[in-house]
Design an enzyme around this catalytic site. Structure first.
Site, PDB file in Angstrom:
ATOM      1  N   PHE A  59       1.539   6.262   7.015  1.00  0.00           N
ATOM      2  CA  PHE A  59       2.731   6.602   5.894  1.00  0.00           C
ATOM      3  C   PHE A  59       2.337   6.968   4.588  1.00  0.00           C
ATOM      4  O   PHE A  59       1.397   6.107   4.011  1.00  0.00           O
ATOM      5  CB  PHE A  59       3.715   5.439   6.224  1.00  0.00           C
ATOM      6  N   ASP A  60       2.864   8.014   4.206  1.00  0.00           N
ATOM      7  CA  ASP A  60       2.817   8.022   2.595  1.00  0.00           C
ATOM      8  C   ASP A  60       3.728   6.942   2.185  1.00  0.00           C
ATOM      9  O   ASP A  60       4.411   6.214   2.664  1.00  0.00           O
ATOM     10  CB  ASP A  60       3.200   9.395   2.170  1.00  0.00           C
ATOM     11  N   GLY A  61       3.433   6.605   0.691  1.00  0.00           N
ATOM     12  CA  GLY A  61       4.166   5.353  -0.004  1.00  0.00           C
ATOM     13  C   GLY A  61       5.640   5.928  -0.465  1.00  0.00           C
ATOM     14  O   GLY A  61       6.397   5.770   0.244  1.00  0.00           O
TER      15      GLY A  61
END
Lengths: 383, 284
Positions: A228-230
């Site tokens: 996941f990107d943040g």
């Protein structure tokens, strides 16, 4: 042509199950349909349904109730490769498209970008069933497509050909699948159609658009890896907004000042939570080291500064992420290439495209401010 | 009571029409009956008539001499005299194109259906539906619509379990806790469905993929995906290519049905099941 001699599962008290894993906050977990659709009209009669005899299930495969499972809805265009057919549809219209599909009914489709992800989900399910044979806390995969049912036979033939465990599907014949996503308590919706994905996000359903990598790198067959990107994926886009509006320095200042304030949640937080719940089930049976689910945070934030707020937020949410990679603005491609996730979620098309170029299976989450101000290629920012 | 027949000016040539008998109780609300001349209130399934008439209008638009149309006849059981005329007047008031009205006793209604070559009987009352099916009259459930005003398409829902599960599998259903009565109802429905499916299939072909006033749907609740595939192919063999297909593999069907909002539902009688069901397969 005889029935599988599978015995019926003993009815369970729904309250004994842990809270359901729906991302849209729905917490209904009723086992019985109180008001039957099309029931209750006309004169009232005593219910004629039989009382179920309680028997234990042994080795039978059963499919969980949607609200108790982690439901992943995939469209046919991301589960399989349908570019040729798509072209027929776009160039010649729907009638020709259907004719083409029916003519090629016995030709299975090739795997699409979501295929490895779905296979990995099945692997996890197999492990979960071994450890918890009566549990409904499994991945439930539903094919949700707005194809016409004429394509149904070809899709079923393809599922059979690839030996997939998909028994649930919705072919909506052109109408919007969104209502059905809700009916299935969908935790994650994957599609090739950005509009449908945006509609789903607007309804509070985690969703992403998937893209086919040009080259395909091998992914693990024993461990599901989700990256996941943040910002604007797990977290809200609030920090992203500061960055876009006021630049990098202001961003740093803002993050420092708000280090102890939790970030708001983003569209994929619920899905990470669902994965965490399943991971804990493996830990409970001593499988922490060889857990078949592994999660990654791949963010442009810096470990020493802006990353702290992200970690604190995750901790406060009770979410464990297995590996947090703070790239401080370095390109994500090489890191993802090492991780080889079955799916990587990012809100910025620039990153998604970069990942796809290097063979990573990436999905775009069209959420937040980045959709209005796309990243200019060639610039690199250390966050 | 002898069967009472009233014919209006709307009577069409029956011939190849899809004679559809509907229960009066479903179209009009007969409970709150005023003695004055005001028309009866709309019943639970009133919108069905509008949807059917919309289909007929489109059929005639394509071909003014179209013979395959819905011909709706109203069936009233044990109706008092004053109600009968109220029904007749209310139908006129709402502009319903209803060809014939039959009033009979409860015991006579199946015979009345048979005598009039009803190709389909619709009712919200399950017992009535099964009664007709057992006598070999194709019958299905008439469903109440959530929103009576909005009527885009007439939605006809077929059960994939009914069509896709084979006879030997059906007998084995008692191992899954289904009663003998339910299995009987299932078989009765299975016996009647083909002719109706063929007629709907032909009607559906009059329209294109998009913008059709008639939408056909298949839903498989207990059967596996292969059962669903068999149902799709069987229907195709009968002349019907459904528009939408759903396979639930044991998931609760209410949320899906509520999203679909069908008018006509071919019930397989296997409902009220509690707990988790194993998947029904036909493969060895």
């Amino acid at each position: 042509m005889s029935l599988d001699p599978v015995k019926v599962m003993k009815g369970q008290d729904p309250m004994a199950l842990s809270s359901p894993l729906a991302s849209n906050g729905d917490s209904k977990a009723s086992w019985e349909e109180s008001e039957g659709f099309c029931d209750g009209l006309g004169p009232k009669k005593p219910k004629s349904g039989p009382v179920r005899r309680a028997r234990k299930v042994e080795g039978g495969i059963f499919f969980p109730k949607p609200e108790n499972a982690v439901t992943i809805a995939v469209s046919s265009r991301v589960l399989f490769r349908t570019e040729k057919e798509q072209k027929v549809f776009e160039e010649k219209g729907v009638e020709e498209y259907i004719k083409y599909q029916m003519e090629h009914e016995n030709e299975p489709f090739a795997p699409g970008p979501a295929f490895p992800f779905v296979k990995a989900l099945e692997t996890v399910n197999a492990r979960l069933r071994e450890l918890y044979p009566d549990s409904e806390e499994l991945f439930d995969i539903v094919l949700v497509t707005y194809n016409h049912a004429h394509v149904g036979v070809r899709l079923i033939n393809t599922i059979n050909h690839h030996n997939l465990f998909i028994e649930r599907f919705c072919m909506t014949g052109g109408s919007s699948p969104i209502g059905y996503l809700k009916a299935w308590h969908t935790n994650l919706y994957l599609s090739a159609d950005a509009e449908k994905v945006q509609e789903a996000l607007a309804q509070g359903i985690a969703a992403a658009t998937m893209f086919m990598p040009e080259k395909q790198i091998e992914v693990s067959e024993t461990q599901l890896r989700v990256a996941f990107d943040g910002d604007a994926v797990l977290f809200s886009d609030e920090s992203e907004r500061i960055f876009k509006a006021h630049g990098l320095d202001k961003f740093f200042e803002h993050e420092r000042e708000n280090e102890n304030t939790l970030l708001d949640h983003g569209p994929l937080k619920g899905f990470l939570e669902a994965l965490g719940k399943l991971q804990k089930k493996f830990y409970a049976k001593g499988h922490r080291l060889d857990c078949p689910i592994r999660t990654y945070l791949v963010t442009a934030r810096s470990a020493a500064s802006s990353g702290i707020r992200a970690l604190k937020t995750l901790r406060a949410w009770g979410l464990e992420i297995d590996e947090a990679l703070f790239l401080a603005g370095a390109p994500k491609g090489p890191m993802l290439e090492k991780i080889r996730p079955h799916i990587y979620f990012d809100d910025q098309m620039f990153h998604v495209e970069g990942a796809v170029e290097m063979g990573t299976i990436a999905a775009h989450v069209p959420y937040g401010i980045a959709q209005k101000y796309p990243h200019k290629k060639g610039t690199n920012f250390a966050k | 009571m002898d069967p009472d027949v009233q014919e209006s000016a709307e009577t069409q040539q029956s011939g190849s029409a899809l004679v559809t008998a509907v229960s009066c109780h479903d179209i009009f609300d007969l409970s709150a009956c005023q003695t004055d001349s005001s028309p009866l209130a709309k019943g639970a399934a009133f919108s069905f008539i509008n949807a059917v008439q919309a289909v007929n209008q489109r059929l005639v638009k394509h071909n003014a001499n179209e013979m395959l149309r819905f011909e709706v006849i109203l069936l009233g059981k044990d109706c008092e005299e004053q109600i009968k005329s109220k029904i007749f007047d209310s139908a006129k008031h709402y502009g319903l194109k209803i060809g014939k009205f039959y009033f009979c006793s409860r015991g006579e209604f199946v015979r009345t259906l048979q005598a009039n070559n009803a190709k389909l009987f619709l009712s919200t009352d399950r017992d009535d539906v099964y009664g007709a099916l057992k006598a070999g009259v194709p019958a299905a459930l008439l469903c109440q619509q959530a929103d009576q005003q909005v009527q885009e398409q007439l939605k006809v829902l077929f059960s994939g379990d009914l069509i896709g599960l084979s006879e030997d599998v059906i007998d084995g259903l008692k191992d899954f806790g289904f009663s003998a009565v339910q299995i009987q109802n299932f078989k009765a429905a299975k016996g009647c469905i083909q002719e109706f499916a063929a007629l709907i299939g032909e009607m559906r072909k009059r329209f294109g993929c998009k913008d059709s006033p008639l939408q056909t749907i298949l839903i498989t609740v207990l059967g596996s995906r292969d059962v669903c595939a068999t149902a799709l192919k069987t229907l195709r063999g009968w002349g019907l290519d459904v528009d939408e297909a759903f396979c639930l593999a044991g998931a609760p069907r209410n949320p899906i049905l509520t999203t679909i909002q069908p008018h006509i539902l071919w019930d397989d009688g296997l409902h009220n099941m509690k707990g988790v069901l194993p998947l029904m397969d036909m493969s060895s």
